[in-house]
Motif scaffolding. Sequence first.
Motif, PDB file in Angstrom:
ATOM      1  N   ALA A 254     -10.545   2.671  -5.307  1.00 55.49           N
ATOM      2  CA  ALA A 254     -11.378   3.867  -5.532  1.00 55.49           C
ATOM      3  C   ALA A 254     -10.799   5.133  -4.906  1.00 55.49           C
ATOM      4  CB  ALA A 254     -12.807   3.609  -5.059  1.00 55.49           C
ATOM      5  N   PRO A 255     -10.350   5.112  -3.647  1.00 54.51           N
ATOM      6  CA  PRO A 255      -9.820   6.356  -3.075  1.00 54.51           C
ATOM      7  C   PRO A 255      -8.641   6.931  -3.867  1.00 54.51           C
ATOM      8  CG  PRO A 255     -10.025   4.657  -1.369  1.00 54.51           C
ATOM      9  CD  PRO A 255     -10.385   4.015  -2.663  1.00 54.51           C
ATOM     10  N   HIS A 256      -7.842   6.058  -4.463  1.00 57.09           N
ATOM     11  CA  HIS A 256      -6.708   6.526  -5.267  1.00 57.09           C
ATOM     12  C   HIS A 256      -7.049   6.655  -6.753  1.00 57.09           C
ATOM     13  CE1 HIS A 256      -4.091   5.430  -1.733  1.00 57.09           C
ATOM     14  NE2 HIS A 256      -3.588   6.598  -2.103  1.00 57.09           N
ATOM     15  N   GLN A 257      -8.274   6.323  -7.118  1.00 57.56           N
ATOM     16  CA  GLN A 257      -8.732   6.438  -8.515  1.00 57.56           C
ATOM     17  C   GLN A 257      -7.796   5.711  -9.475  1.00 57.56           C
ATOM     18  OE1 GLN A 257      -9.367  10.664  -9.260  1.00 57.56           O
ATOM     19  NE2 GLN A 257     -11.095  10.712  -7.875  1.00 57.56           N
ATOM     20  N   ARG A 258      -7.430   4.463  -9.099  1.00 63.97           N
ATOM     21  CA  ARG A 258      -6.511   3.728  -9.973  1.00 63.97           C
ATOM     22  C   ARG A 258      -6.756   2.221  -9.894  1.00 63.97           C
ATOM     23  NH1 ARG A 258      -1.408   5.039  -5.933  1.00 63.97           N
ATOM     24  NH2 ARG A 258      -1.556   3.155  -4.687  1.00 63.97           N
ATOM     25  N   VAL A 259      -6.464   1.543 -11.002  1.00 61.12           N
ATOM     26  CA  VAL A 259      -6.390   0.087 -10.976  1.00 61.12           C
ATOM     27  C   VAL A 259      -4.973  -0.268 -10.543  1.00 61.12           C
ATOM     28  CG1 VAL A 259      -6.424  -2.020 -12.377  1.00 61.12           C
ATOM     29  CG2 VAL A 259      -8.147  -0.243 -12.762  1.00 61.12           C
ATOM     30  N   GLU A 260      -4.858  -1.197  -9.622  1.00 64.81           N
ATOM     31  CA  GLU A 260      -3.540  -1.663  -9.189  1.00 64.81           C
ATOM     32  C   GLU A 260      -3.344  -3.102  -9.638  1.00 64.81           C
ATOM     33  OE1 GLU A 260      -2.833  -1.177  -5.006  1.00 64.81           O
ATOM     34  OE2 GLU A 260      -3.644   0.864  -4.988  1.00 64.81           O
ATOM     35  N   MET A 261      -2.137  -3.412 -10.047  1.00 67.62           N
ATOM     36  CA  MET A 261      -1.797  -4.815 -10.333  1.00 67.62           C
ATOM     37  C   MET A 261      -0.686  -5.238  -9.376  1.00 67.62           C
ATOM     38  SD  MET A 261      -2.290  -5.798 -14.278  1.00 67.62           S
ATOM     39  CE  MET A 261      -0.607  -5.540 -14.790  1.00 67.62           C
ATOM     40  N   HIS A 262      -0.842  -6.466  -8.880  1.00 69.27           N
ATOM     41  CA  HIS A 262       0.134  -7.051  -7.962  1.00 69.27           C
ATOM     42  C   HIS A 262       0.401  -8.494  -8.372  1.00 69.27           C
ATOM     43  CE1 HIS A 262      -0.460  -3.853  -4.779  1.00 69.27           C
ATOM     44  NE2 HIS A 262      -1.588  -3.712  -5.463  1.00 69.27           N
ATOM     45  N   LEU A 263       1.526  -9.016  -7.924  1.00 74.81           N
ATOM     46  CA  LEU A 263       1.812 -10.449  -8.016  1.00 74.81           C
ATOM     47  C   LEU A 263       1.900 -10.948  -6.583  1.00 74.81           C
ATOM     48  CD1 LEU A 263       4.447 -10.198 -10.857  1.00 74.81           C
ATOM     49  CD2 LEU A 263       2.251 -11.417 -11.022  1.00 74.81           C
ATOM     50  N   VAL A 264       0.966 -11.838  -6.221  1.00 76.64           N
ATOM     51  CA  VAL A 264       0.847 -12.272  -4.833  1.00 76.64           C
ATOM     52  C   VAL A 264       1.437 -13.674  -4.671  1.00 76.64           C
ATOM     53  CG1 VAL A 264      -0.751 -12.657  -2.917  1.00 76.64           C
ATOM     54  CG2 VAL A 264      -1.251 -10.886  -4.610  1.00 76.64           C
ATOM     55  N   SER A 265       2.316 -13.808  -3.705  1.00 73.78           N
ATOM     56  CA  SER A 265       2.972 -15.096  -3.469  1.00 73.78           C
ATOM     57  C   SER A 265       1.978 -16.100  -2.883  1.00 73.78           C
ATOM     58  CB  SER A 265       4.154 -14.912  -2.516  1.00 73.78           C
ATOM     59  OG  SER A 265       4.794 -16.147  -2.312  1.00 73.78           O
ATOM     60  N   ARG A 266       1.895 -17.276  -3.508  1.00 72.16           N
ATOM     61  CA  ARG A 266       0.950 -18.306  -3.054  1.00 72.16           C
ATOM     62  C   ARG A 266       1.491 -19.068  -1.846  1.00 72.16           C
ATOM     63  NH1 ARG A 266      -2.773 -19.066  -7.438  1.00 72.16           N
ATOM     64  NH2 ARG A 266      -1.821 -18.693  -9.470  1.00 72.16           N
ATOM     65  N   ARG A 267       2.791 -18.926  -1.589  1.00 73.42           N
ATOM     66  CA  ARG A 267       3.379 -19.613  -0.425  1.00 73.42           C
ATOM     67  C   ARG A 267       4.643 -18.888  -0.003  1.00 73.42           C
ATOM     68  NH1 ARG A 267       8.025 -22.070  -2.353  1.00 73.42           N
ATOM     69  NH2 ARG A 267       7.930 -23.074  -4.400  1.00 73.42           N
ATOM     70  N   ARG A 268       5.192 -19.330   1.126  1.00 69.78           N
ATOM     71  CA  ARG A 268       6.475 -18.771   1.574  1.00 69.78           C
ATOM     72  C   ARG A 268       7.553 -19.259   0.610  1.00 69.78           C
ATOM     73  NH1 ARG A 268       9.264 -19.392   7.519  1.00 69.78           N
ATOM     74  NH2 ARG A 268      10.636 -17.621   7.157  1.00 69.78           N
ATOM     75  N   GLN A 269       8.394 -18.348   0.137  1.00 68.88           N
ATOM     76  CA  GLN A 269       9.447 -18.759  -0.789  1.00 68.88           C
ATOM     77  C   GLN A 269      10.661 -17.859  -0.676  1.00 68.88           C
ATOM     78  OE1 GLN A 269       8.238 -18.178  -4.971  1.00 68.88           O
ATOM     79  NE2 GLN A 269       6.280 -17.417  -4.214  1.00 68.88           N
ATOM     80  N   LYS A 270      11.766 -18.354  -1.212  1.00 70.31           N
ATOM     81  CA  LYS A 270      13.019 -17.618  -1.148  1.00 70.31           C
ATOM     82  C   LYS A 270      13.520 -17.387  -2.572  1.00 70.31           C
ATOM     83  CE  LYS A 270      17.177 -17.560   1.700  1.00 70.31           C
ATOM     84  NZ  LYS A 270      17.869 -18.196   2.841  1.00 70.31           N
ATOM     85  N   ILE A 271      13.917 -16.145  -2.840  1.00 70.30           N
ATOM     86  CA  ILE A 271      14.407 -15.772  -4.165  1.00 70.30           C
ATOM     87  C   ILE A 271      15.863 -15.343  -4.036  1.00 70.30           C
ATOM     88  CG2 ILE A 271      14.121 -14.139  -6.088  1.00 70.30           C
ATOM     89  CD1 ILE A 271      11.760 -16.151  -5.677  1.00 70.30           C
ATOM     90  N   ALA A 272      16.712 -15.880  -4.912  1.00 73.72           N
ATOM     91  CA  ALA A 272      18.124 -15.471  -4.930  1.00 73.72           C
ATOM     92  C   ALA A 272      18.349 -14.503  -6.086  1.00 73.72           C
ATOM     93  CB  ALA A 272      19.018 -16.700  -5.082  1.00 73.72           C
ATOM     94  N   LEU A 273      19.027 -13.384  -5.763  1.00 78.34           N
ATOM     95  CA  LEU A 273      19.344 -12.394  -6.795  1.00 78.34           C
ATOM     96  C   LEU A 273      20.571 -11.599  -6.366  1.00 78.34           C
ATOM     97  CD1 LEU A 273      18.835 -10.731  -9.357  1.00 78.34           C
ATOM     98  CD2 LEU A 273      17.095  -9.434  -8.115  1.00 78.34           C
TER      99      LEU A 273
END
Length: 330
Positions: A254-273
């Motif tokens: 509400a304070p930013h007057q916006r809908v936010e979308m996120h992807l939340v990690s369900r556990r600790r994980q490691k990503i290689a890139l």
Amino acid sequence: MLSRGLIRPLEAGDSEPPEVRSPAGAFAHDMMRALASRPRSISPKYFYDAQGSQLFDRICELPEYYPTRTELRILTQNAREIAAHMGPRAEIVEFGAGSLRKIRLLLDAMDRPARYLPIDISGEHLAQSAAALQRDYPGLDVRPVEADYTQRLLLPARLPGAGQRVGFFPGSTIGNFTPPEALHFLEIAGQVLRGGALLVGADLIKDPAVLHAAYNDAQGVTAAFNLNLLARANRELGTRFALDQFAHSAFYNAPHQRVEMHLVSRRRQKIALGGEGYEIEEGEALHTENSHKFTVDGFRAMAQRAGFRPGPVWIDQDRLFSVHWLRAPN
Ligand code: AVJ
């Protein structure tokens, strides 16, 4: 992020633009930067590969997702009046053209539209829709432009004998920008549309429960759309994101007057890139989208700050969505 100074109209006789990073390179670069930064965030423009565009088309059909059908209704009910503002032989520039459904409504009401320039980042999707449109409107000069209009804007010179140049930016896609980015976009659009106008859709501030439902649909299409960002990274960048280890999260800030979308990690994980390893803790998020909501007056004030003269506004009965006619600077 918008890069300032890269957007300008391309005039006849101009040579090719300076080197621009390839689309795949830009995605890899921005994904690495997103994983390395805190908080992690990436531009929503990367949602729209072929599969993401299809998922978005499905979102537009959802019972909870009111913006598309509401804007279509507003355009349908006011097409004659809007077409009268456009005048004869107008040239339409559409920013972020997807399925090209909305433009048909306007074209059918317009007086001999001269040219249609749809600009979209998803070239394949655009080429298909543009070809179908050209078949249905043989007298119209349809010129699809595959480009990222948040980075640069290279448009052909105006068609001789054409009427005014009218920008079309439907869907409240302008809400994806931060307020300073939206202002910058409008300033650039004002230059490209000089002497013409911009027809732009802006989603309105409303009951947060309605907003929440629109971005958390029962069928999970919005969740799949959000997660497609990681699926696309797996396809194009060789990452191995486990999609079931990330939760779709969407809420109204509400304070930013916006809908936010996120992807939340369900556990600790490691990503290689790109030869690097990135740790993501349980509960940490990748911020994938902001969708700003506006008041009618707030939107008009922003347009005015960017040099436009706000004209008529069309709104549905339930005050869910607004469509603005903004006169560009001369
Ligand atoms: C295309 C940016 C207008 O913000 O509502 C739909 C994208 N995201 N559901 C929006 C979107 C989640 C949409 N825009």
